[in-house]
Design a protein around this motif. Structure first.
Motif, PDB file in Angstrom:
ATOM      1  N   ASP A   1       0.830  -1.208   0.000  1.00 29.92           N
ATOM      2  CA  ASP A   1       0.000   0.000   0.000  1.00 29.92           C
ATOM      3  C   ASP A   1       0.865   1.259   0.000  1.00 29.92           C
ATOM      4  O   ASP A   1       0.579   2.222  -0.727  1.00 29.92           O
ATOM      5  CB  ASP A   1      -0.921   0.004   1.222  1.00 29.92           C
ATOM      6  CG  ASP A   1      -2.041  -1.029   1.120  1.00 29.92           C
ATOM      7  OD1 ASP A   1      -2.289  -1.518   0.000  1.00 29.92           O
ATOM      8  OD2 ASP A   1      -2.652  -1.333   2.160  1.00 29.92           O
ATOM      9  N   ALA A   2       1.933   1.248   0.796  1.00 26.10           N
ATOM     10  CA  ALA A   2       2.820   2.415   0.857  1.00 26.10           C
ATOM     11  C   ALA A   2       3.585   2.593  -0.446  1.00 26.10           C
ATOM     12  O   ALA A   2       3.698   3.712  -0.976  1.00 26.10           O
ATOM     13  CB  ALA A   2       3.789   2.270   2.032  1.00 26.10           C
ATOM     14  N   TYR A   3       4.083   1.505  -0.998  1.00 28.54           N
ATOM     15  CA  TYR A   3       4.869   1.599  -2.224  1.00 28.54           C
ATOM     16  C   TYR A   3       3.997   1.996  -3.419  1.00 28.54           C
ATOM     17  O   TYR A   3       4.466   2.677  -4.339  1.00 28.54           O
ATOM     18  CB  TYR A   3       5.564   0.274  -2.509  1.00 28.54           C
ATOM     19  CG  TYR A   3       6.730  -0.048  -1.606  1.00 28.54           C
ATOM     20  CD1 TYR A   3       7.211   0.878  -0.680  1.00 28.54           C
ATOM     21  CD2 TYR A   3       7.358  -1.287  -1.660  1.00 28.54           C
ATOM     22  CE1 TYR A   3       8.271   0.569   0.157  1.00 28.54           C
ATOM     23  CE2 TYR A   3       8.427  -1.598  -0.838  1.00 28.54           C
ATOM     24  CZ  TYR A   3       8.874  -0.674   0.078  1.00 28.54           C
ATOM     25  OH  TYR A   3       9.932  -0.980   0.893  1.00 28.54           O
ATOM     26  N   ARG A   4       2.740   1.563  -3.425  1.00 25.55           N
ATOM     27  CA  ARG A   4       1.844   1.948  -4.516  1.00 25.55           C
ATOM     28  C   ARG A   4       1.678   3.468  -4.555  1.00 25.55           C
ATOM     29  O   ARG A   4       1.733   4.085  -5.632  1.00 25.55           O
ATOM     30  CB  ARG A   4       0.485   1.287  -4.335  1.00 25.55           C
ATOM     31  CG  ARG A   4      -0.498   1.588  -5.467  1.00 25.55           C
ATOM     32  CD  ARG A   4      -1.869   1.002  -5.193  1.00 25.55           C
ATOM     33  NE  ARG A   4      -1.838  -0.449  -5.047  1.00 25.55           N
ATOM     34  CZ  ARG A   4      -2.046  -1.078  -3.885  1.00 25.55           C
ATOM     35  NH1 ARG A   4      -2.272  -0.392  -2.766  1.00 25.55           N
ATOM     36  NH2 ARG A   4      -2.006  -2.394  -3.837  1.00 25.55           N
ATOM     37  N   VAL A   5       1.507   4.075  -3.392  1.00 21.97           N
ATOM     38  CA  VAL A   5       1.378   5.531  -3.323  1.00 21.97           C
ATOM     39  C   VAL A   5       2.660   6.200  -3.819  1.00 21.97           C
ATOM     40  O   VAL A   5       2.621   7.198  -4.556  1.00 21.97           O
ATOM     41  CB  VAL A   5       1.053   5.966  -1.886  1.00 21.97           C
ATOM     42  CG1 VAL A   5       1.134   7.480  -1.733  1.00 21.97           C
ATOM     43  CG2 VAL A   5      -0.323   5.459  -1.473  1.00 21.97           C
ATOM     44  N   ARG A   6       3.802   5.657  -3.461  1.00 17.44           N
ATOM     45  CA  ARG A   6       5.078   6.242  -3.864  1.00 17.44           C
ATOM     46  C   ARG A   6       5.311   6.072  -5.364  1.00 17.44           C
ATOM     47  O   ARG A   6       5.826   6.982  -6.024  1.00 17.44           O
ATOM     48  CB  ARG A   6       6.209   5.622  -3.042  1.00 17.44           C
ATOM     49  CG  ARG A   6       6.055   5.915  -1.556  1.00 17.44           C
ATOM     50  CD  ARG A   6       7.120   5.284  -0.684  1.00 17.44           C
ATOM     51  NE  ARG A   6       6.818   5.531   0.726  1.00 17.44           N
ATOM     52  CZ  ARG A   6       7.662   5.350   1.734  1.00 17.44           C
ATOM     53  NH1 ARG A   6       8.899   4.894   1.476  1.00 17.44           N
ATOM     54  NH2 ARG A   6       7.307   5.607   2.968  1.00 17.44           N
ATOM     55  N   ARG A   7       4.945   4.904  -5.898  1.00 21.27           N
ATOM     56  CA  ARG A   7       5.054   4.715  -7.349  1.00 21.27           C
ATOM     57  C   ARG A   7       4.220   5.761  -8.083  1.00 21.27           C
ATOM     58  O   ARG A   7       4.673   6.395  -9.041  1.00 21.27           O
ATOM     59  CB  ARG A   7       4.577   3.315  -7.736  1.00 21.27           C
ATOM     60  CG  ARG A   7       4.605   3.046  -9.245  1.00 21.27           C
ATOM     61  CD  ARG A   7       3.655   1.943  -9.655  1.00 21.27           C
ATOM     62  NE  ARG A   7       2.259   2.277  -9.361  1.00 21.27           N
ATOM     63  CZ  ARG A   7       1.232   1.517  -9.710  1.00 21.27           C
ATOM     64  NH1 ARG A   7       1.428   0.386 -10.374  1.00 21.27           N
ATOM     65  NH2 ARG A   7      -0.009   1.877  -9.393  1.00 21.27           N
TER      66      ARG A   7
ATOM     67  N   SER B   1      14.137   4.446  -8.698  1.00 22.78           N
ATOM     68  CA  SER B   1      13.486   3.657  -7.652  1.00 22.78           C
ATOM     69  C   SER B   1      12.614   4.574  -6.803  1.00 22.78           C
ATOM     70  O   SER B   1      13.030   5.673  -6.435  1.00 22.78           O
ATOM     71  CB  SER B   1      14.535   2.971  -6.770  1.00 22.78           C
ATOM     72  OG  SER B   1      13.895   2.273  -5.712  1.00 22.78           O
ATOM     73  N   PHE B   2      11.412   4.113  -6.475  1.00 25.11           N
ATOM     74  CA  PHE B   2      10.451   4.958  -5.769  1.00 25.11           C
ATOM     75  C   PHE B   2      10.156   4.505  -4.343  1.00 25.11           C
ATOM     76  O   PHE B   2       9.342   5.124  -3.651  1.00 25.11           O
ATOM     77  CB  PHE B   2       9.128   4.997  -6.553  1.00 25.11           C
ATOM     78  CG  PHE B   2       8.600   3.633  -6.928  1.00 25.11           C
ATOM     79  CD1 PHE B   2       7.888   2.865  -6.031  1.00 25.11           C
ATOM     80  CD2 PHE B   2       8.822   3.126  -8.195  1.00 25.11           C
ATOM     81  CE1 PHE B   2       7.413   1.616  -6.379  1.00 25.11           C
ATOM     82  CE2 PHE B   2       8.342   1.878  -8.569  1.00 25.11           C
ATOM     83  CZ  PHE B   2       7.624   1.119  -7.651  1.00 25.11           C
ATOM     84  N   THR B   3      10.799   3.440  -3.859  1.00 27.01           N
ATOM     85  CA  THR B   3      10.377   2.841  -2.595  1.00 27.01           C
ATOM     86  C   THR B   3      10.943   3.521  -1.353  1.00 27.01           C
ATOM     87  O   THR B   3      10.329   3.462  -0.284  1.00 27.01           O
ATOM     88  CB  THR B   3      10.774   1.354  -2.564  1.00 27.01           C
ATOM     89  OG1 THR B   3      12.185   1.231  -2.840  1.00 27.01           O
ATOM     90  CG2 THR B   3       9.988   0.563  -3.591  1.00 27.01           C
TER      91      THR B   3
END
Length: 401
Positions: A307-313, A382-384
């Motif tokens: 969920d957190a990484y989806r927002v960052r992507r 990288s977006f994570t």
């Protein structure tokens, strides 16, 4: 007192040269860039690092405490090369639940999945052997195969990965021993090989005689779409596919825990290679990981991370139009950690990096990831690691560069 004569000066010969495999292997561009990104205030899109604030530190601390409480003597003792029975069984059960029937005897615990890649290389590759790789592909795999003396041949790819017809032609012409592939959320491109192409790759390997090394460190990090079966699950690939996995992206990379699933003969060879490398992976880390998987809900933790990484992507994708030059293109990965971008004609990502780091932002140029002629306009982002606000500031700096 008599004065002693000075000792004669010895003519010293230089030590012998380093091995040619080391002298001819280039250092990792990512590791070199990470030295720059450690500067205070730097916003880095370079390293594929999990977000440390999302680690389940309390759960892992409790797991280590339990491992010592149950048997400190066992946790601190030597162990078997294959790995702890508890952790091997848990890995096998997770694979089986996702449709790849696996027993604990088919699993070897490794010191990170990177070691698994090295073990398979040691077990299969002789100097001069031909290895096929995606173009571009994972940089450390290129290093490892080069150290082994392999002849690397890039397989033509498009935005979805390997082109099956081109692969078949290369296998027939080059007679390679191995194809290395990261088919799900690939590093560096983030692309995913579709199901039909996976079936074609497996069929080609079975019909023409080819080992498959399937690397899957990112498969749990899916933000949209549906899971696609591993290559190892396809008919014809069962006896020729080594599957690598890692706990680095879903638990913590500092544990250095990965696993290798392979056919019996290849697994035995990998065990021999590991005995020569490090005897076995850290016992206490294995037992703590097994305890964590027994008592914690890893799937719930991974869901929070996704969920957190989806927002960052999405934050990175929404900001790229204003950050990169007009005419740039990029993909939208369904998961993983990376976005792959291409600048317009006349631009060079390596030259842009120097301007970017001077403004406090970094990325990885795409050129080092190519086994063949590189595309100098490409870059990996990288977006994570950063929050949405940090990503926005990093992109503002990138636009200034």
């Amino acid at each position: 007192m008599p004065v002693s004569a000075p000792a004669p000066v010895l003519a010293l010969a230089p030590p012998p040269a380093l091995a040619a495999r080391v002298r001819t292997t280039t250092p990792s561009a990512i590791r070199e860039i990470l030295a720059v990104t450690s500067r205070p205030g730097m916003i880095s899109f370079a390293g594929g690092l999990p977000a440390p604030e999302l680690f389940d530190a309390e759960g892992l601390r409790a797991a280590f405490d339990a491992a010592f409480a149950h048997s400190a003597g066992r946790a601190l003792q030597y162990s078997t090369t294959e790995g702890s029975p508890e952790l091997r069984a848990t890995v096998a059960a997770r694979l089986s639940r996702r449709g790849l029937a696996t027993s604990a005897d088919e699993v070897l615990i490794t010191t990170g999945s990177q070691q698994g890649l090295g073990l398979i290389t040691t077990a299969l590759i002789e100097p001069g052997d031909t290895v096929l790789v995606e173009n571009p592909t994972y940089l450390a795999a290129l290093q490892g195969f080069t150290l082994a003396g392999a002849r690397l041949v890039p397989v033509p790819c498009d935005d979805e990965g390997i082109l099956p017809d081109a692969l078949e032609e290369l296998v027939a012409r080059e007679r390679p021993k191995l194809l290395y592939t990261v088919p799900t959320f690939q590093n560096p491109t983030g692309r995913t090989l579709p199901a039909a192409r996976r079936e074609a790759v497996a069929e080609t390997a079975a019909r023409l005689g080819l080992w498959l090394l399937e690397d899957d460190p990112y498969g749990d990090l899916r933000y949209e779409g549906s899971d696609i079966p591993w290559l190892a699950a396809h008919p014809g690939a069962e006896d020729r596919t080594a599957l690598l996995g890692s706990f680095s992206k879903v638990m913590a990379p500092g544990l250095r825990l990965g696993w290798l699933r392979a056919p019996a003969a290849l697994l035995r060879a990998a065990v021999l290679a590991k005995q020569a490398a490090d005897l076995h992976t850290s016992t206490v880390d294995q037992l703590a990981a097994a305890e964590y998987l027994r008592t914690a809900d890893l799937d719930a933790h991974v869901s929070r991370v996704r969920d957190a990484y989806r927002v960052r992507r999405d934050a990175l994708l929404s900001g790229l139009p204003s950050a990169l030059p007009a005419g740039s293109t990029w993909n939208r990965p369904e998961g993983g950690m990376f976005v792959w971008a291409r600048l317009p004609e006349g631009h060079d990502a390596t030259a842009l990096l120097r301007a970017a780091t001077s403004r406090g932002v970094a990325f990885v140029p795409g050129a080092p990831f190519y086994a063949g002629a590189p595309d100098p306009r490409t870059l990996r982002l990288s977006f994570t690691t950063h929050t949405g606000a940090e990503i926005a500031e990093g992109l503002r700096r990138l636009a200034g560069a």
